[in-house]
Motif scaffolding. Sequence first.
Motif, PDB file in Angstrom:
ATOM      1  N   GLY A 145      15.806 -10.726 -30.179  1.00 47.29           N
ATOM      2  CA  GLY A 145      14.915 -10.088 -31.012  1.00 47.29           C
ATOM      3  C   GLY A 145      14.039 -11.307 -31.337  1.00 47.29           C
ATOM      4  O   GLY A 145      12.933 -11.281 -32.108  1.00 47.29           O
ATOM      5  N   ALA A 146      14.483 -12.863 -31.233  1.00 47.86           N
ATOM      6  CA  ALA A 146      13.521 -13.863 -31.791  1.00 47.86           C
ATOM      7  C   ALA A 146      12.327 -14.166 -31.236  1.00 47.86           C
ATOM      8  O   ALA A 146      11.194 -14.660 -31.852  1.00 47.86           O
ATOM      9  N   GLU A 147      11.966 -13.404 -29.855  1.00 49.22           N
ATOM     10  CA  GLU A 147      10.803 -13.424 -29.689  1.00 49.22           C
ATOM     11  C   GLU A 147       9.728 -12.247 -29.993  1.00 49.22           C
ATOM     12  O   GLU A 147       8.610 -12.337 -29.581  1.00 49.22           O
ATOM     13  N   ARG A 148      10.258 -11.408 -30.968  1.00 50.39           N
ATOM     14  CA  ARG A 148       9.426 -10.386 -31.496  1.00 50.39           C
ATOM     15  C   ARG A 148       9.024 -10.564 -32.792  1.00 50.39           C
ATOM     16  O   ARG A 148       9.089  -9.774 -33.539  1.00 50.39           O
ATOM     17  N   ASN A 149       8.363 -11.532 -33.033  1.00 52.57           N
ATOM     18  CA  ASN A 149       7.517 -12.096 -34.138  1.00 52.57           C
ATOM     19  C   ASN A 149       8.613 -12.126 -35.318  1.00 52.57           C
ATOM     20  O   ASN A 149       8.083 -11.359 -36.269  1.00 52.57           O
ATOM     21  N   PRO A 150       9.532 -12.758 -35.491  1.00 53.19           N
ATOM     22  CA  PRO A 150      10.261 -12.717 -36.611  1.00 53.19           C
ATOM     23  C   PRO A 150       9.475 -13.058 -37.805  1.00 53.19           C
ATOM     24  O   PRO A 150       8.657 -13.930 -37.853  1.00 53.19           O
ATOM     25  N   GLY A 151       9.783 -12.500 -38.997  1.00 49.32           N
ATOM     26  CA  GLY A 151       9.017 -12.654 -40.276  1.00 49.32           C
ATOM     27  C   GLY A 151       7.612 -12.258 -40.333  1.00 49.32           C
ATOM     28  O   GLY A 151       6.630 -12.372 -41.277  1.00 49.32           O
ATOM     29  N   GLU A 152       7.348 -11.220 -39.148  1.00 48.42           N
ATOM     30  CA  GLU A 152       5.824 -10.933 -39.150  1.00 48.42           C
ATOM     31  C   GLU A 152       5.896  -9.134 -39.126  1.00 48.42           C
ATOM     32  O   GLU A 152       6.486  -8.694 -38.209  1.00 48.42           O
ATOM     33  N   PHE A 153       5.194  -8.529 -39.875  1.00 45.57           N
ATOM     34  CA  PHE A 153       5.132  -7.141 -39.607  1.00 45.57           C
ATOM     35  C   PHE A 153       4.560  -6.834 -38.502  1.00 45.57           C
ATOM     36  O   PHE A 153       3.475  -7.453 -38.101  1.00 45.57           O
ATOM     37  N   ARG A 154       5.011  -5.575 -37.787  1.00 45.32           N
ATOM     38  CA  ARG A 154       4.437  -5.145 -36.431  1.00 45.32           C
ATOM     39  C   ARG A 154       2.942  -5.095 -36.333  1.00 45.32           C
ATOM     40  O   ARG A 154       2.321  -4.446 -37.424  1.00 45.32           O
ATOM     41  N   ARG A 155       2.180  -5.150 -35.125  1.00 44.11           N
ATOM     42  CA  ARG A 155       1.092  -5.146 -34.911  1.00 44.11           C
ATOM     43  C   ARG A 155       0.849  -3.982 -33.878  1.00 44.11           C
ATOM     44  O   ARG A 155      -0.273  -3.825 -33.231  1.00 44.11           O
ATOM     45  N   SER A 156       1.916  -3.344 -33.531  1.00 42.80           N
ATOM     46  CA  SER A 156       2.085  -2.285 -32.335  1.00 42.80           C
ATOM     47  C   SER A 156       2.882  -1.173 -32.889  1.00 42.80           C
ATOM     48  O   SER A 156       4.010  -1.427 -33.736  1.00 42.80           O
ATOM     49  N   GLN A 157       2.998  -0.082 -32.100  1.00 42.25           N
ATOM     50  CA  GLN A 157       3.596   1.100 -32.473  1.00 42.25           C
ATOM     51  C   GLN A 157       5.221   0.652 -31.993  1.00 42.25           C
ATOM     52  O   GLN A 157       5.515   0.204 -30.892  1.00 42.25           O
ATOM     53  N   ASN A 158       6.240   1.000 -32.767  1.00 39.92           N
ATOM     54  CA  ASN A 158       7.509   0.913 -32.179  1.00 39.92           C
ATOM     55  C   ASN A 158       8.000   2.460 -32.468  1.00 39.92           C
ATOM     56  O   ASN A 158       7.594   3.308 -33.045  1.00 39.92           O
ATOM     57  N   TRP A 159       9.342   2.559 -32.012  1.00 41.07           N
ATOM     58  CA  TRP A 159       9.857   3.979 -32.109  1.00 41.07           C
ATOM     59  C   TRP A 159      11.508   3.886 -31.888  1.00 41.07           C
ATOM     60  O   TRP A 159      11.954   2.718 -31.576  1.00 41.07           O
TER      61      TRP A 159
END
Length: 381
Positions: A145-159
């Motif tokens: 998950g380190a490639e998934r913007n650690p420390g940044e709130f998401r800018r895309s939809q998750n589910w």
Amino acid sequence: MLEASRAGQYVGQLEGYKAFIPKPLPPVPEIEIDQEMWSLLSQADRALGRLDGATDALPNPDLFVFMYVRREAVLSSQIEGTQASLIDILEFESQALEPNNPQEVAEVVNYIATINYGLERLKELPVSLRLIREIHQELMKGVRGAERNPGEFRRSQNWIGAGGCSLAEATYVPPPPYEMRQSLDNLEKFLHSPQPMPTLIKVGLAHAQFETIHPFLDGNGRTGRLLITFLLCEQNILQRPLLYISYYFKKYRAEYYDYLQAVRDSGNWEGWLKFFLRGVYEVAQEATATARKIVNLKEEHRQLVLNRMGRRSGNAIALLESLYFRPIFTVEHAEIITNLSYPNANSLIKNLSDIGLVQEITGQKRNRAFSYAPYLSVFRD
């Protein structure tokens, strides 16, 4: 029947799915604190007070914190599917053995570092969106998950849903990014609100709301559980990070998810809060009992060594004391602690093994490692 709109509502999106948009906390109408809720709140508060008192009575509270932090890290990671055990982590930290599952061990070791990092940061920063982002960055550093913007709130939809499911098949869809940012701002305002509210109620509401917002692409569960610990320490409910509710959430995993979902679907905040308060009570009781066991175990083993090891008891007690922070160890560790030669350190370990305090765990003739087994068994589930 509770109104579905009390916690928020499902809103249709252009792409055809429905996302949940949470209402700001505190809930309206306000939480109904009935007789059962007051009773659970009172029990949980008393249990936390006893836990704080029991750890104050320990000769060295840090040794208890040391193991508890590791146990929580393991349990919280296991909820997310990590298989690494407490023994794996201790073996890795002692450098006695190479782990079979280095990636999973790294995730748990990160969690331990994140707890320590967060507690340090709390000295200068309140629990806030900034702190939550920092905690998340530490948690996800260099792991899955380190490639998934650690420390940044998401800018895309998750589910949330079964592995590999699409948005249309999801069991729950959190708010889209714009609404997510508004919900996070509302959560931060709630955390800092001076409006009087029992602390445990506030912490329970905040955890559920954080999980509902699901602001990161990965690591939301672990971050949300850390939030509970940090809020309790910030509010001085606990002096040390000793309420690890992951044990309870893992034990009642299906109910945990069901209660969170019932908040969204039917606004049943009360059901969730009662579940949460029962958990606080249960794990605080269990931690207090563990603290007492350690005090008794320490004294019992000290007496055993004095009675059975004669003039070697001084070195044996020195080694034993070190094992509370390093319950998996090698002969080299015993050499350093006692200043004995390798053969004498080896002989000392054999003496401790003969009276049942340590055991060899590799089954090898060379590069052997040992464990302080009776102590470790106190922390096993």
